[in-house]
Design a protein around this motif. Sequence first.
Motif, PDB file in Angstrom:
ATOM      1  N   ARG A  78       0.823  -1.199   0.000  1.00 42.66           N
ATOM      2  CA  ARG A  78       0.000   0.000   0.000  1.00 42.66           C
ATOM      3  C   ARG A  78       0.864   1.260   0.000  1.00 42.66           C
ATOM      4  O   ARG A  78       1.777   1.377   0.819  1.00 42.66           O
ATOM      5  CB  ARG A  78      -0.896   0.035   1.244  1.00 42.66           C
ATOM      6  CG  ARG A  78      -1.912  -1.083   1.330  1.00 42.66           C
ATOM      7  CD  ARG A  78      -2.766  -0.908   2.566  1.00 42.66           C
ATOM      8  NE  ARG A  78      -3.876  -1.848   2.610  1.00 42.66           N
ATOM      9  CZ  ARG A  78      -4.848  -1.823   3.514  1.00 42.66           C
ATOM     10  NH1 ARG A  78      -4.827  -0.905   4.466  1.00 42.66           N
ATOM     11  NH2 ARG A  78      -5.813  -2.709   3.491  1.00 42.66           N
ATOM     12  N   PRO A  79       0.570   2.204  -0.904  1.00 46.75           N
ATOM     13  CA  PRO A  79       1.265   3.489  -0.795  1.00 46.75           C
ATOM     14  C   PRO A  79       0.729   4.259   0.404  1.00 46.75           C
ATOM     15  O   PRO A  79      -0.434   4.055   0.779  1.00 46.75           O
ATOM     16  CB  PRO A  79       0.902   4.179  -2.117  1.00 46.75           C
ATOM     17  CG  PRO A  79      -0.382   3.539  -2.559  1.00 46.75           C
ATOM     18  CD  PRO A  79      -0.332   2.122  -2.049  1.00 46.75           C
ATOM     19  N   PRO A  80       1.532   5.094   1.032  1.00 43.92           N
ATOM     20  CA  PRO A  80       2.907   5.439   0.683  1.00 43.92           C
ATOM     21  C   PRO A  80       3.950   4.549   1.368  1.00 43.92           C
ATOM     22  O   PRO A  80       5.129   4.870   1.369  1.00 43.92           O
ATOM     23  CB  PRO A  80       3.017   6.872   1.180  1.00 43.92           C
ATOM     24  CG  PRO A  80       2.197   6.848   2.447  1.00 43.92           C
ATOM     25  CD  PRO A  80       1.026   5.935   2.148  1.00 43.92           C
ATOM     26  N   ARG A 119       1.837  14.983  15.792  1.00 43.66           N
ATOM     27  CA  ARG A 119       2.686  16.176  15.684  1.00 43.66           C
ATOM     28  C   ARG A 119       3.278  16.326  14.290  1.00 43.66           C
ATOM     29  O   ARG A 119       3.706  17.414  13.906  1.00 43.66           O
ATOM     30  CB  ARG A 119       3.796  16.123  16.737  1.00 43.66           C
ATOM     31  CG  ARG A 119       3.276  16.269  18.160  1.00 43.66           C
ATOM     32  CD  ARG A 119       4.380  16.635  19.133  1.00 43.66           C
ATOM     33  NE  ARG A 119       5.265  15.523  19.421  1.00 43.66           N
ATOM     34  CZ  ARG A 119       5.044  14.620  20.377  1.00 43.66           C
ATOM     35  NH1 ARG A 119       3.933  14.684  21.110  1.00 43.66           N
ATOM     36  NH2 ARG A 119       5.903  13.648  20.594  1.00 43.66           N
ATOM     37  N   LEU A 120       3.319  15.229  13.533  1.00 43.91           N
ATOM     38  CA  LEU A 120       3.773  15.291  12.140  1.00 43.91           C
ATOM     39  C   LEU A 120       2.610  15.510  11.175  1.00 43.91           C
ATOM     40  O   LEU A 120       2.825  15.605   9.959  1.00 43.91           O
ATOM     41  CB  LEU A 120       4.483  13.987  11.762  1.00 43.91           C
ATOM     42  CG  LEU A 120       5.801  13.683  12.474  1.00 43.91           C
ATOM     43  CD1 LEU A 120       6.279  12.274  12.117  1.00 43.91           C
ATOM     44  CD2 LEU A 120       6.863  14.723  12.106  1.00 43.91           C
ATOM     45  N   GLY A 121       1.400  15.548  11.693  1.00 40.76           N
ATOM     46  CA  GLY A 121       0.228  15.714  10.840  1.00 40.76           C
ATOM     47  C   GLY A 121      -0.325  14.413  10.305  1.00 40.76           C
ATOM     48  O   GLY A 121      -1.114  14.409   9.358  1.00 40.76           O
ATOM     49  N   ILE A 122       0.080  13.288  10.899  1.00 41.70           N
ATOM     50  CA  ILE A 122      -0.361  11.962  10.459  1.00 41.70           C
ATOM     51  C   ILE A 122      -1.421  11.434  11.417  1.00 41.70           C
ATOM     52  O   ILE A 122      -1.229  11.464  12.646  1.00 41.70           O
ATOM     53  CB  ILE A 122       0.823  10.976  10.401  1.00 41.70           C
ATOM     54  CG1 ILE A 122       1.900  11.480   9.435  1.00 41.70           C
ATOM     55  CG2 ILE A 122       0.354   9.583   9.997  1.00 41.70           C
ATOM     56  CD1 ILE A 122       3.177  10.664   9.467  1.00 41.70           C
ATOM     57  N   ALA A 123      -2.527  10.927  10.868  1.00 34.01           N
ATOM     58  CA  ALA A 123      -3.589  10.335  11.688  1.00 34.01           C
ATOM     59  C   ALA A 123      -3.384   8.825  11.756  1.00 34.01           C
ATOM     60  O   ALA A 123      -3.252   8.163  10.720  1.00 34.01           O
ATOM     61  CB  ALA A 123      -4.957  10.668  11.103  1.00 34.01           C
ATOM     62  N   PRO A 147      -4.486  13.300   2.522  1.00 36.81           N
ATOM     63  CA  PRO A 147      -3.859  13.227   3.850  1.00 36.81           C
ATOM     64  C   PRO A 147      -3.209  11.870   4.080  1.00 36.81           C
ATOM     65  O   PRO A 147      -3.635  10.857   3.506  1.00 36.81           O
ATOM     66  CB  PRO A 147      -5.030  13.446   4.807  1.00 36.81           C
ATOM     67  CG  PRO A 147      -6.227  12.961   4.049  1.00 36.81           C
ATOM     68  CD  PRO A 147      -5.962  13.283   2.597  1.00 36.81           C
ATOM     69  N   LEU A 148      -2.183  11.864   4.907  1.00 36.62           N
ATOM     70  CA  LEU A 148      -1.529  10.612   5.284  1.00 36.62           C
ATOM     71  C   LEU A 148      -2.241  10.058   6.510  1.00 36.62           C
ATOM     72  O   LEU A 148      -2.080  10.557   7.628  1.00 36.62           O
ATOM     73  CB  LEU A 148      -0.046  10.826   5.558  1.00 36.62           C
ATOM     74  CG  LEU A 148       0.777   9.586   5.919  1.00 36.62           C
ATOM     75  CD1 LEU A 148       0.483   8.415   4.997  1.00 36.62           C
ATOM     76  CD2 LEU A 148       2.262   9.893   5.899  1.00 36.62           C
ATOM     77  N   GLU A 149      -3.049   9.036   6.281  1.00 36.87           N
ATOM     78  CA  GLU A 149      -3.811   8.379   7.345  1.00 36.87           C
ATOM     79  C   GLU A 149      -3.465   6.890   7.344  1.00 36.87           C
ATOM     80  O   GLU A 149      -3.470   6.238   6.299  1.00 36.87           O
ATOM     81  CB  GLU A 149      -5.316   8.561   7.120  1.00 36.87           C
ATOM     82  CG  GLU A 149      -5.745  10.025   7.124  1.00 36.87           C
ATOM     83  CD  GLU A 149      -7.202  10.220   6.737  1.00 36.87           C
ATOM     84  OE1 GLU A 149      -7.768  11.272   7.067  1.00 36.87           O
ATOM     85  OE2 GLU A 149      -7.763   9.297   6.089  1.00 36.87           O
ATOM     86  N   ASP A 172      -4.968  -6.996   4.851  1.00 34.51           N
ATOM     87  CA  ASP A 172      -5.859  -5.836   4.946  1.00 34.51           C
ATOM     88  C   ASP A 172      -5.473  -4.985   6.156  1.00 34.51           C
ATOM     89  O   ASP A 172      -6.152  -4.985   7.184  1.00 34.51           O
ATOM     90  CB  ASP A 172      -7.310  -6.317   5.047  1.00 34.51           C
ATOM     91  CG  ASP A 172      -8.311  -5.158   5.081  1.00 34.51           C
ATOM     92  OD1 ASP A 172      -7.916  -4.026   4.753  1.00 34.51           O
ATOM     93  OD2 ASP A 172      -9.481  -5.400   5.456  1.00 34.51           O
ATOM     94  N   PHE A 173      -4.358  -4.276   6.047  1.00 37.29           N
ATOM     95  CA  PHE A 173      -3.878  -3.414   7.129  1.00 37.29           C
ATOM     96  C   PHE A 173      -2.793  -2.505   6.563  1.00 37.29           C
ATOM     97  O   PHE A 173      -2.228  -2.761   5.494  1.00 37.29           O
ATOM     98  CB  PHE A 173      -3.299  -4.249   8.281  1.00 37.29           C
ATOM     99  CG  PHE A 173      -2.169  -5.152   7.866  1.00 37.29           C
ATOM    100  CD1 PHE A 173      -0.859  -4.691   7.807  1.00 37.29           C
ATOM    101  CD2 PHE A 173      -2.416  -6.473   7.507  1.00 37.29           C
ATOM    102  CE1 PHE A 173       0.180  -5.518   7.404  1.00 37.29           C
ATOM    103  CE2 PHE A 173      -1.383  -7.308   7.096  1.00 37.29           C
ATOM    104  CZ  PHE A 173      -0.082  -6.824   7.048  1.00 37.29           C
ATOM    105  N   ASP A 174      -2.498  -1.434   7.291  1.00 38.82           N
ATOM    106  CA  ASP A 174      -1.321  -0.613   6.994  1.00 38.82           C
ATOM    107  C   ASP A 174      -0.152  -1.065   7.872  1.00 38.82           C
ATOM    108  O   ASP A 174       0.939  -1.320   7.377  1.00 38.82           O
ATOM    109  CB  ASP A 174      -1.614   0.875   7.229  1.00 38.82           C
ATOM    110  CG  ASP A 174      -2.622   1.437   6.255  1.00 38.82           C
ATOM    111  OD1 ASP A 174      -2.563   1.060   5.061  1.00 38.82           O
ATOM    112  OD2 ASP A 174      -3.488   2.234   6.669  1.00 38.82           O
ATOM    113  N   LEU A 175      -0.421  -1.130   9.176  1.00 35.93           N
ATOM    114  CA  LEU A 175       0.550  -1.652  10.124  1.00 35.93           C
ATOM    115  C   LEU A 175      -0.138  -2.706  10.980  1.00 35.93           C
ATOM    116  O   LEU A 175      -1.346  -2.635  11.217  1.00 35.93           O
ATOM    117  CB  LEU A 175       1.105  -0.551  11.043  1.00 35.93           C
ATOM    118  CG  LEU A 175       2.027   0.514  10.469  1.00 35.93           C
ATOM    119  CD1 LEU A 175       1.215   1.658   9.864  1.00 35.93           C
ATOM    120  CD2 LEU A 175       2.940   1.068  11.561  1.00 35.93           C
TER     121      LEU A 175
END
Length: 611
Positions: free
Chosen positions: A324-326, A466-470, A437-439, A489-492
């Motif tokens: 998955r990007p990014p 604090r980096l703007g990431i949700a 947005p980076l979510e 089916d996950f990012d992390l």
Amino acid sequence: MRPVFFLPLKAAALLAAGLFTCQAAWSDPAHGIAMYGDPALPPDFVSLPYANPDAPRGGRVVTGNVGSFDSLNPFALKGTPPWQLSYLTHESLMGRSWDEPFTLYGLLAESVETGPNREWVEFTLRPQARFSDGSPVTVADVIWSYETLGTQGHPRYRTLQDQVASIEQTGPRSVRLTFDTEDRELALIAGLRPILKKSQWDGRDFANAALGDIPIGSAPYVVADYEVGRHVTLRRNPDYWGNDLPLRRGTNNFDEIRIEFYGDNTVLKEAFKARALSWIREFNADRWETQYDFPAVRSGEIVKSEIPHSTPSGMTGFVMNTRRPPLDDWRVRAALIHAFNFEYINDTLTGGRQPRITSYFSNSDLAMQPGPATGAVRDLLEPFAGTLPPGTLEGYALPIGDGSARNRSNLRKAMALLEQAGWTVQDGVLKNADEQPLELTVLLQQDALIQQATAIMDIYARALERLGIALDVQSIDKAQYAERERMFDFDLTFMRRSLSLSPGNEQRFYWGSEAADQPGSRNLMGMRSPAADAMIDAMLTARNREDFVAATRALDRVLTAGRYVIPIHQYAVGRIAHIRELRYLKDHLPIYGDGVGFLPEVWWYEKDQEQ
């Protein structure tokens, strides 16, 4: 044996024709086989060195799992079975000694024999080998098991089948597998495949069996009773065929092992405190020191045992899904690692008692060495220099924080990496050039580590904010998690990979390109690295320990510098709290420490003996 080219032509032809039936021309049948060198135990060994051959038999013990189960077939992909079943209810041709890097001794098979380059392996069954229903284990059962698991079984069994050129009966009790791949470990892997009863599955669909279709095995325990979502009860078979085998003396001593299922880890631990469970493993060093002082511990009813090991750290942490990007961009993964404030998290949650994992094989001579790659390691990696992540050849180390809650320096480095990758903060939200947005979503399951993983992610989410990431933390039940993990089916997600002193074919399933998109594979990060594939091949074809170590160190560099996982702390010591009636051989612990071959396999119950 005289070289064939010194023989008369006719004699040479006769010899070649007779090689199939005269296996002694290559090697003699042996009681065991080691990956390198010879087995440590002689043919007449009495028992495994970490088992007590005089251990009494008897007693009932209860262990606990978090979650539930919907299958009692541990060999198919469908469903979620109790993980203990494959170890306690089924056997393979050979059994492993956990006091050697990778050595097998005869179990269902009385002997093993290989070709000069291990291009084939032949096993001879013991005449007394029996399934739990009393029927003999036959060559037909063995061949059917290999072929069925290799085509219809869980993906972890299919890699071997893809490398088998033929499997055939060579005698009344003997079977030979011939391989089409140069891989010295295949002979050992073949010896560890579970053997099932062929006739049980006549007219049945193995891959989609019902819950009640429990595979018949030959091991000491059988499933005696179960209730979905609540328990599975295993009882020792009074007619177990292998009680007198050297590999079995002093093992599998309990009459009954009951597996209770709990909704979460907190409830499980409370059940243990109330002595509803016989033992529990604790993975948090701080809790081990500070929370195991309840009355049963103080009175001696509960005993705390620490079991050291001499194996690699393995990898425990939060794996990033590069499908998955990014997260397919190493710079984004590197930024997420910089943002992970390990020093502060470790001090907050474990009192700083558990050191961090520094690489996949850290704490062993298989680990990558500090600084630039040199010698044989560099020679192996240089052909892939153009595809390697930065730091693989030059040297790479995890970022170190200052221990403060803010972690400002590493957050600045994380932001710089994100900007290089095309991400900037807009109105407090990190977005790319398309203003997306980076979510990220981190997926967690309910198991013994869920509380700690959730607490870690709560701290991490504030840093990413604090980096703007949700960061969305999703905690789901075990069955839902198993399906989403199977389909990536996950990012992390949380990942734990235990690694041995003799890593081999499982590395392809963990990190190999072919497994990247195979549903159910252990390659959770989805890595496709020609360098990693080549290093695994070099490990599997190494003829000596020196070449093997070099290839493993090179693989360690590719994995670690790939920034696929956010590592957390290592588990250098096994921590088991147990009722005082449970015993183990304290003066000889296996080099692998606490694992599937330790508790419950070599423990015993002795009610009246003092500690």
